[in-house]
Design a protein around this motif. Structure first.
Motif, PDB file in Angstrom:
ATOM      1  N   PRO A 248      21.900   9.076 -76.747  1.00 37.43           N
ATOM      2  CA  PRO A 248      21.146   7.900 -77.749  1.00 37.43           C
ATOM      3  C   PRO A 248      21.968   8.133 -79.009  1.00 37.43           C
ATOM      4  O   PRO A 248      21.862   7.126 -79.904  1.00 37.43           O
ATOM      5  N   VAL A 249      22.790   9.311 -79.325  1.00 41.16           N
ATOM      6  CA  VAL A 249      23.605   9.348 -80.450  1.00 41.16           C
ATOM      7  C   VAL A 249      24.726   8.833 -80.566  1.00 41.16           C
ATOM      8  O   VAL A 249      25.153   7.943 -81.392  1.00 41.16           O
ATOM      9  N   THR A 250      25.704   8.954 -79.514  1.00 33.78           N
ATOM     10  CA  THR A 250      26.974   8.450 -79.255  1.00 33.78           C
ATOM     11  C   THR A 250      27.327   7.331 -78.369  1.00 33.78           C
ATOM     12  O   THR A 250      28.165   6.792 -78.442  1.00 33.78           O
ATOM     13  N   GLY A 251      26.277   6.919 -77.479  1.00 43.04           N
ATOM     14  CA  GLY A 251      26.246   5.902 -76.807  1.00 43.04           C
ATOM     15  C   GLY A 251      27.344   6.200 -75.542  1.00 43.04           C
ATOM     16  O   GLY A 251      27.487   5.293 -74.668  1.00 43.04           O
ATOM     17  N   ARG A 252      27.658   7.348 -75.364  1.00 41.70           N
ATOM     18  CA  ARG A 252      28.508   7.851 -74.364  1.00 41.70           C
ATOM     19  C   ARG A 252      27.862   8.234 -73.213  1.00 41.70           C
ATOM     20  O   ARG A 252      26.576   8.832 -73.257  1.00 41.70           O
ATOM     21  N   PRO A 253      27.940   8.275 -71.854  1.00 45.95           N
ATOM     22  CA  PRO A 253      27.305   8.704 -70.709  1.00 45.95           C
ATOM     23  C   PRO A 253      26.745  10.067 -70.688  1.00 45.95           C
ATOM     24  O   PRO A 253      27.829  11.007 -71.052  1.00 45.95           O
ATOM     25  N   ALA A 254      25.917  10.490 -70.522  1.00 44.92           N
ATOM     26  CA  ALA A 254      25.288  11.984 -70.292  1.00 44.92           C
ATOM     27  C   ALA A 254      24.914  12.134 -69.136  1.00 44.92           C
ATOM     28  O   ALA A 254      24.129  11.501 -68.421  1.00 44.92           O
ATOM     29  N   VAL A 255      25.418  13.462 -68.445  1.00 43.07           N
ATOM     30  CA  VAL A 255      25.164  13.596 -67.096  1.00 43.07           C
ATOM     31  C   VAL A 255      24.279  14.782 -66.844  1.00 43.07           C
ATOM     32  O   VAL A 255      24.241  15.825 -67.546  1.00 43.07           O
ATOM     33  N   MET A 256      23.044  14.602 -66.028  1.00 39.36           N
ATOM     34  CA  MET A 256      21.836  15.430 -66.324  1.00 39.36           C
ATOM     35  C   MET A 256      21.818  15.635 -64.856  1.00 39.36           C
ATOM     36  O   MET A 256      21.776  14.978 -63.717  1.00 39.36           O
ATOM     37  N   LEU A 257      21.640  16.982 -64.425  1.00 40.24           N
ATOM     38  CA  LEU A 257      21.344  17.662 -62.725  1.00 40.24           C
ATOM     39  C   LEU A 257      19.956  17.007 -62.665  1.00 40.24           C
ATOM     40  O   LEU A 257      18.918  17.238 -63.349  1.00 40.24           O
ATOM     41  N   ALA A 258      19.777  16.387 -61.366  1.00 40.55           N
ATOM     42  CA  ALA A 258      18.483  15.808 -60.913  1.00 40.55           C
ATOM     43  C   ALA A 258      17.959  16.776 -59.939  1.00 40.55           C
ATOM     44  O   ALA A 258      16.573  16.879 -60.005  1.00 40.55           O
TER      45      ALA A 258
END
Length: 417
Positions: A248-258
């Protein structure tokens, strides 16, 4: 856009063991490019090929349109600098002496350093915030400081391209951010082309303009981070279930372990979770890891909890994005609840569009099923339905629904069921 590096059909091997198989991609001049992929995928071999350490068996590496392996080493060194993965220095050279070593491509044999060389070294020490270390033995400074010194040495070559093999390996997060911030600044302010190998996908996403995803010695995907770092690509290459959201800050994709950890062979029971907007993703993963058969709904397509449920392979009732719960989806949700041993509702807001989800939970209680309400804010602060949600919620509590604080409390209660 002008291309500075072009890799055409490159094949490499160590002895009789093939590693790279027909690799093709280009690096745009002035770009910040990251090479990513699992261990053993061929990232370092690719870097060795580009840096003239390992000659390809087949294919061509072009540097500004010229065959890299036909160029004189001195010419290459003035155009391209390399920061290797291992930067240990075994002799107590001063920081200034180490950085001055980067001037070698600009000096003839037995030629002493001149005024320009000292000026370049001073400028690179200042750029990398290592000027205060100039007289310190390189063996007596921290890992982060040493990495900046090695980068200063590479910059002292005055290259157009800098190649880095895992530039932030073994550094803590503050040092990683400092090093990558420096490289990004040099990239943007000086037009330096940066090509680096990354293990951390989120760091690669934040700092790189372009990513090359490598799998088993081949290029799986090339492009901007948002095109390369998709849940599908990561599943295909790393074999990991992940959620990919926008920072939400940079607009870049963030990968989270599901999902993580194995699941018990014998299911503990069936639990239906009513959630939405990302409020339930953690609970969905927690229940799944502890061996519950989890279902959820109704969730709008594209919702964070919808994406989590799909990654976890849960039974799911979905509705079109931004649409209210339809009568058909409401009935499908009730059907899943009827199969469940318990129903859990997380701390979500209610409007007219998802009021049927609350009504479905009320029906679960009417059927005599245990209903757990994970509450962080009182319902009045989450009611945007003109008061209807508050009436249903308070009636639920009056009829025996349990209010719990946090996902762990819900898990503890279910374990005793």
């Amino acid at each position: 856009m002008p291309v500075t590096l072009k890799i055409l059909g490159v094949e490499c091997a160590y002895g009789a063991t093939p590693v790279l198989h027909g690799v093709d991609f280009s690096v745009v001049k002035g770009s910040f490019t990251g090479i990513i992929g699992p261990n053993g995928s061929g990232k370092s071999t690719l870097m060795h090929c580009i840096s003239r350490v390992l000659r390809p068996l087949r294919g061509t590496v072009l540097l500004d349109g010229n065959n890299l392996y036909n160029l004189h080493p001195g010419v290459v060194a003035r155009k391209m600098a390399v920061v290797p993965q291992e930067t240990a220095v075994n002799f107590a050279f001063s920081v200034a002496e180490v950085v001055m070593m980067g001037r070698s491509p600009h000096l003839h044999r037995f030629q002493l350093e001149g005024e320009k060389d000292y000026a370049v070294v001073s400028r690179m020490l200042a750029l990398t915030d290592t000027l205060h270390l100039v007289d310190r033995p390189v063996t007596e400074i921290s890992g982060g400081e040493r990495q900046r010194v090695i980068i200063a040495k590479a910059l002292a070559q005055e290259p157009e391209i800098i190649l880095l093999d895992e530039p932030t390996a073994h550094l803590d997060i503050s040092q990683q951010v400092a090093i990558l911030g420096l490289l990004q600044r040099l990239n943007r302010e000086l037009g330096l082309t940066v090509v680096g190998i990354f293990h951390d996908l989120n760091l690669a996403a934040e700092y790189c303009d372009s990513l090359i995803l490598v799998q088993k010695g081949q290029v799986h995907a090339v492009g901007p981070p948002e095109m390369v770092l998709t849940a599908e690509n990561i599943k295909a290459v790393y074999g990991a279930e992940v959620l990919v959201r926008q920072n939400p800050v940079t607009g870049r994709p963030a990968v989270m372990l599901a999902a993580g950890g194995g699941r018990p062979a014998v299911p503990r029971g069936r639990v239906h979770v009513v959630c939405g907007g990302g409020a339930g993703a953690a609970l969905l993963g927690l229940l799944t890891r502890y061996g519950y058969l989890v279902s959820t709904g109704v969730l709008n397509i594209g919702d964070i909890d919808w994406e989590a449920a799909r990654c976890l392979g849960l039974s799911l009732v979905e509705e079109a994005a931004f649409c209210p719960v339809s009568p058909e989806r409401h009935q499908a949700n009730l059907a899943l609840i009827k199969q469940a041993d318990a129903c859990v509702m997380v701390n979500i807001p209610f409007g007219r569009g998802n009021l049927d989800n609350l009504a479905a939970v009320a029906q679960a209680r009417a059927w005599g099923k245990p209903v757990l309400l994970v509450e962080e804010k009182v319902i009045e602060d989450r009611d945007f339905s003109g008061g209807q949600a508050t009436v249903i919620y308070r009636d639920l509590v009056a009829k025996g629904a349990l209010i719990l604080r946090g996902e762990q409390a819900a898990l503890t209660w279910l374990a005793q069921m």
